[in-house]
Write a protein that holds these residues in place. Sequence first.
Motif, short mmCIF file in Angstrom:
data_model
loop_
_atom_site.label_atom_id
_atom_site.label_comp_id
_atom_site.label_asym_id
_atom_site.label_seq_id
_atom_site.Cartn_x
_atom_site.Cartn_y
_atom_site.Cartn_z
N TYR A 126 -6.90 -0.61 8.59
CA TYR A 126 -7.46 -0.64 7.24
C TYR A 126 -7.56 -2.09 6.82
O TYR A 126 -6.62 -2.88 6.98
N ARG A 127 -8.71 -2.47 6.29
CA ARG A 127 -8.95 -3.85 5.87
C ARG A 127 -9.38 -3.86 4.41
O ARG A 127 -10.25 -3.09 4.00
N THR A 128 -8.78 -4.75 3.64
CA THR A 128 -9.23 -4.95 2.26
C THR A 128 -10.44 -5.88 2.28
O THR A 128 -10.54 -6.77 3.12
N CYS A 149 -1.10 2.09 1.88
CA CYS A 149 -1.31 0.65 2.04
C CYS A 149 -2.31 0.13 1.02
O CYS A 149 -2.15 -0.98 0.49
N ALA A 150 -3.32 0.92 0.74
CA ALA A 150 -4.36 0.49 -0.20
C ALA A 150 -3.82 0.31 -1.61
O ALA A 150 -4.26 -0.56 -2.36
N VAL A 151 -2.84 1.12 -1.98
CA VAL A 151 -2.26 1.04 -3.31
C VAL A 151 -1.69 -0.35 -3.59
O VAL A 151 -1.83 -0.90 -4.68
N VAL A 152 -1.04 -0.93 -2.58
CA VAL A 152 -0.41 -2.25 -2.76
C VAL A 152 -1.25 -3.36 -2.13
O VAL A 152 -0.76 -4.45 -1.88
N ASN A 153 -2.53 -3.07 -1.87
CA ASN A 153 -3.46 -4.07 -1.33
C ASN A 153 -2.97 -4.65 0.00
O ASN A 153 -3.08 -5.83 0.27
N TYR A 197 9.55 5.38 6.70
CA TYR A 197 9.57 3.92 6.53
C TYR A 197 8.38 3.49 5.68
O TYR A 197 7.28 3.28 6.19
N GLU A 198 8.61 3.36 4.40
CA GLU A 198 7.51 3.11 3.46
C GLU A 198 6.91 1.72 3.59
O GLU A 198 5.80 1.48 3.14
N TRP A 199 7.63 0.77 4.22
CA TRP A 199 7.11 -0.60 4.35
C TRP A 199 6.39 -0.82 5.68
O TRP A 199 5.79 -1.86 5.88
N LEU A 200 6.46 0.13 6.57
CA LEU A 200 5.91 -0.04 7.92
C LEU A 200 4.38 0.02 7.88
O LEU A 200 3.80 1.05 7.52
#
Length: 487
Positions: A437-439, A340-344, A304-307
């Motif tokens: 993970y936090r931006t 997740c970091a790739v898409v911020n 599940y790539e969106w999870l």
Amino acid sequence: MIESINYGKLKAIEAIVMCDKQYDVDEYEEKVGLSANAFKSMKNLRLLDITGKFTSCEPTCLPGDLRWLCWRHYPFSSLPVAQMSKLVGLEVVRGAIKQFWKGQKIMPNLKFVKLQQLDRLTTFPDVSRAPNIERLILSGCTNLVEVHESLGSHKRLVKLDMIGCERLKYLPSRIEMESLKVLRLTKCSSLERFPDVSTRMGFPEIRDLITRQQLQIYHSLRQIENKDFPKNLRAFCSLENLDLSGNKFVRLPASISHLFRLRCLKLNECQRLQILHALPSRIQVLEANNCCSLENIEDLSEEYEWLYDISLINCQKLLKEEENERYIDKMLQQSLIKRCAVVNRQLRMAIPGNKIPRWFKEVQTGYKIALMIPPKCNTQIIGFAICGFFPGEWQEKHYHPCITTTFKKDGKSIHQKEVDCTNGSATAENGNTWISYRTFSSFRPFQCEDLSGGTLVISLALKSGAKAVRSAARLMYKEDVERIKKN
């Protein structure tokens, strides 16, 4: 003022609006002077918006030309709406009404009905001759047991809100509401069966409107088992949020996989749930906290790539099977955070066990962790990952981990406290691990700061005061995700 108008002049009145009571109930008849048949003379009344005991006793009739009726704290047991064929809106909030009408009433113009917090109302009447109702609100009618079968075939109904109808047992056996966009059944804990859904309810008209008016079904249905769940949910293909917490599923009903637009699925307190497979492909948020029988899951990190928000608090049986433990380990790997970091995008996970991944370079005992930020690297930092282990019990259902961050540089400090959205409670011998993970862009006080050469102090605790006994953190750099971008 109404007390200055005699009954001979009542015929000229077109609107009565009284936002607040001007007198005590016992003074109404004496000072306002309206008897039970006062409305009989108001032939031209179009709007009636009043509160409390406006007449001395239950009105004998209401004007046939009335377009909008709003009567808050209605003090009588019934409302005479038999001849109101021109009525467009009906609002009765709080009051002593036991029933509205018997049989069929011809009300072709009625579009809006709000019957809210009517504790004595037990049934909702036949509305087959009121086919144009668009919005029906019955929330907070705690003794409502059933609604008439005719409601199920209302083609123009857009919104049906029955939140808090705690004793509601029976909905129409079948619903063919082709315009329905919002159905709310939260806290309808006595509902015995969800209706069959017409295959014609495809909602094609809302597919392009999903971002501003999404379809929602919040049915906190209790005591539902797999055999009772609807076999076909294709009619709700635009559904984005589904809460099935507290049910008796052994495994996730297969029909849920048909919900291709589903983003958020909540299965908290499903204590018989054993297998969690075949989720909708675009799922983003999954909550299955306190599912004490859950012992088999699939690879959530790969399939599940969106999870990005996973919460499996207190699902300790997952740790007994080697394959499940391997899947949990994969969720803890750095690759999921990089994705997740790739898409911020931010990431949140709460899972059983006490493992802190090895790729965290900064690990220490206690609930605080300090990250030293190298000089001249401000532009390369994109965010940071945090991990904490909480042993023992999380004693309340809705305690959320709190992140407190303090940035220190040149004797100056900037603080920010954030409540994370991970939900649920936990009672576990080994406790639970929370990872996030936090931006940096999500921490507004830091956006204008030069972080180079400073120190970021992060602490993790629950609202109850319980603190992480081990914590870890790691800065994430652009170079950490470059390989994923290329792939």
